[in-house]
Scaffold this active site. Structure first.
Site, PDB file in Angstrom:
ATOM      1  N   PRO A  42      29.652  13.611  24.357  1.00 30.93           N
ATOM      2  CA  PRO A  42      30.536  13.023  25.373  1.00 30.93           C
ATOM      3  C   PRO A  42      31.801  13.847  25.551  1.00 30.93           C
ATOM      4  CG  PRO A  42      30.669  11.757  23.348  1.00 30.93           C
ATOM      5  CD  PRO A  42      29.601  12.782  23.132  1.00 30.93           C
ATOM      6  N   ASP A  46      35.069  16.486  22.091  1.00 27.67           N
ATOM      7  CA  ASP A  46      33.959  15.579  21.785  1.00 27.67           C
ATOM      8  C   ASP A  46      34.571  14.213  21.474  1.00 27.67           C
ATOM      9  OD1 ASP A  46      31.916  14.076  20.681  1.00 27.67           O
ATOM     10  OD2 ASP A  46      31.180  15.674  19.365  1.00 27.67           O
ATOM     11  N   HIS A  47      34.348  13.242  22.358  1.00 30.91           N
ATOM     12  CA  HIS A  47      35.021  11.944  22.217  1.00 30.91           C
ATOM     13  C   HIS A  47      34.576  11.172  20.983  1.00 30.91           C
ATOM     14  CE1 HIS A  47      37.676   8.923  23.527  1.00 30.91           C
ATOM     15  NE2 HIS A  47      37.559   9.098  24.824  1.00 30.91           N
ATOM     16  N   ARG A  48      33.474  11.565  20.369  1.00 34.97           N
ATOM     17  CA  ARG A  48      33.029  10.899  19.138  1.00 34.97           C
ATOM     18  C   ARG A  48      33.971  11.228  17.983  1.00 34.97           C
ATOM     19  NH1 ARG A  48      27.042  13.286  19.013  1.00 34.97           N
ATOM     20  NH2 ARG A  48      28.379  15.142  19.228  1.00 34.97           N
ATOM     21  N   VAL A  49      34.669  12.370  18.093  1.00 35.30           N
ATOM     22  CA  VAL A  49      35.525  12.853  17.006  1.00 35.30           C
ATOM     23  C   VAL A  49      36.990  12.840  17.412  1.00 35.30           C
ATOM     24  CG1 VAL A  49      35.994  14.808  15.467  1.00 35.30           C
ATOM     25  CG2 VAL A  49      33.649  14.341  16.202  1.00 35.30           C
TER      26      VAL A  49
END
Length: 420
Positions: A215, A391-394
């Site tokens: 993402p 990276d929106h997960r991180v």
């Protein structure tokens, strides 16, 4: 006793390699340590030395063949030794027979015996193939930890968990041709069809995976770089009568990225499926264009190095990248990437994240433009646009913004970059 020549594993992620060229022909003498053939991996072309001295016979892999690691590709016979084809040389009939048997195999992995399966250039157990199919994973993107590089179930599951595996390649075809070719044929358009080599295939697979599964979001900033350019001039003047290489703007950007990661360590991290890996040091990947693609050699522990050391390392890595002489550890394991297209006159662009890293900085060209001074009056400044892909997960929006703010401060007030 003849010496078996096998395809070695020269890359951490390598499960197979393409024979790029042979230096010796059938019946030719070769000395131990002499260059025997080149392997083309997804990142570089590696020279393979002869494992012994003897006459080359039973070459089973020709140039252009994709061969799994550990596969026999030739044999060396000592002087006076009877030249008889050794059992198991080349891609054996047994491999083919076993491959056919796999289609109906329903047993679990421990029951598999004999040589590893050779299908489509990849060695994998039947169970690993079933798991890969279930998880929609391309076995070509999975490294094998089994005997002679064979891919086993745990390799597939680990790749799926880490997010490093690619989905099987998809090709849209119409009437047996790709959509583009079909359209061109129907309209009578002239074209040249260029086969895709291994490097381009891997780049396509990994970046498609990144863009479709990671993402992305983007943060933009304009940086005034006049002080940075002035500092660069002063440093290079000081280096004038020395053997040291002059530093570039890119060298200063690498140093600033590393310093910003040191200040905002939460952003120096990677997604790992069920966890986030936070790195202790800043390992900066620098995109380098090479024939047929690009590669990202890594400057390790960049936050601990001075600018001149970083400059020398980048020059060395880039030179060896262009001749295919990088070791696999030199272009893997980065924690952050920089892609600079400013030298091509590009003002700004959005870069695709290089997995498993969580951020990449796209750098455009510095250009003169009017900006307001402290009193609100126009002044002429050199402005460079950068875009941070996250990276929106991180990295959440606020964290990415904090990092970019720190990076901007370092670039616009670069004196602190000289302190390390």
């Amino acid at each position: 006793m003849p010496i078996e020549v096998i395809l070695p594993k020269v890359d951490m992620d390598m499960s197979s390699g393409t024979i790029a060229s042979w230096y010796k022909s059938e019946g030719e003498m070769v000395e131990e340590g002499e260059a025997l053939f080149d392997i083309e991996t997804d990142k570089a072309t590696m020279e393979v030395e002869s494992p012994g001295t003897g006459t080359l016979h039973f070459v089973s892999a020709k140039e252009g063949d994709i061969v799994p690691i550990g596969q026999s590709v030739a044999w060396l016979f000592a002087e006076g030794e009877e030249v008889v084809e050794p059992a198991g040389s080349g891609v054996s009939t047994a491999d083919t027979v076993q491959a056919a048997a796999v289609e109906s195999d329903t047993t679990e992995e421990p029951i598999v015996v004999g040589s590893p399966v050779f299908l489509s250039g990849t060695r994998a157990t039947p169970l690993a193939r079933r798991v890969a199919k279930k998880l929609n994973i391309d076995l070509q993107s999975v490294g094998g930890s089994g005997p002679r590089g064979r891919i086993v179930r745990s390799d597939v599951e680990k790749a799926a968990k880490s997010g490093t595996a690619s989905p099987p390649p998809q090709t849209i075809t119409v009437g047996g041709k790709t959509g583009a070719q079909k359209t061109a044929d129907e309209l009578g358009l002239a074209y040249t069809k260029v086969p895709v080599d291994r490097m381009r295939s891997i780049i396509a697979a990994r970046l498609t995976e990144s863009k479709s599964t990671v993402p992305h979001f983007y943060l933009n900033a304009d940086l005034q770089i006049d002080k940075l350019l002035e500092m660069r001039v002063q440093i290079n003047l000081a280096l004038q009568n020395t053997d040291a290489k002059k530093i570039s703007v890119n060298d200063l950007l690498v140093k600033a990225c590393a310093a910003a990661l040191k200040t905002v360590p939460e952003a120096n991290a990677s997604w790992d499926g069920d966890s986030i890996i936070k790195f202790d040091d800043a390992h900066i990947s620098v995109a380098v264009s090479i024939d047929g693609g690009l590669i990202t050699p890594v400057v390790r522990n960049a936050q601990k190095k001075d600018i001149q050391t970083i400059s020398s390392e980048i020059a060395d890595l880039a030179a060896r990248a262009k001749t295919g002489k990088l070791g696999s550890k030199e272009y893997q394991g980065g924690s952050f990437s920089i892609s600079n297209l400013g030298m091509f006159g590009v003002k700004s662009f959005n870069a695709i994240i290089n997995p498993p890293e969580s951020m990449i900085l796209a750098v455009g060209q510095g250009a003169a433009q009017f900006v307001p001074d402290n009193e609100g009056n126009p002044k002429l400044a050199t402005v460079m646009s950068v875009t941070l892909s996250c990276d929106h997960r991180v990295v959440d929006g606020a964290l990415g913004a904090v990092w970019l703010k720190k990076f901007k401060e370092l670039i616009e007030n670069p004196t602190s970059l000289m302190l390390n």
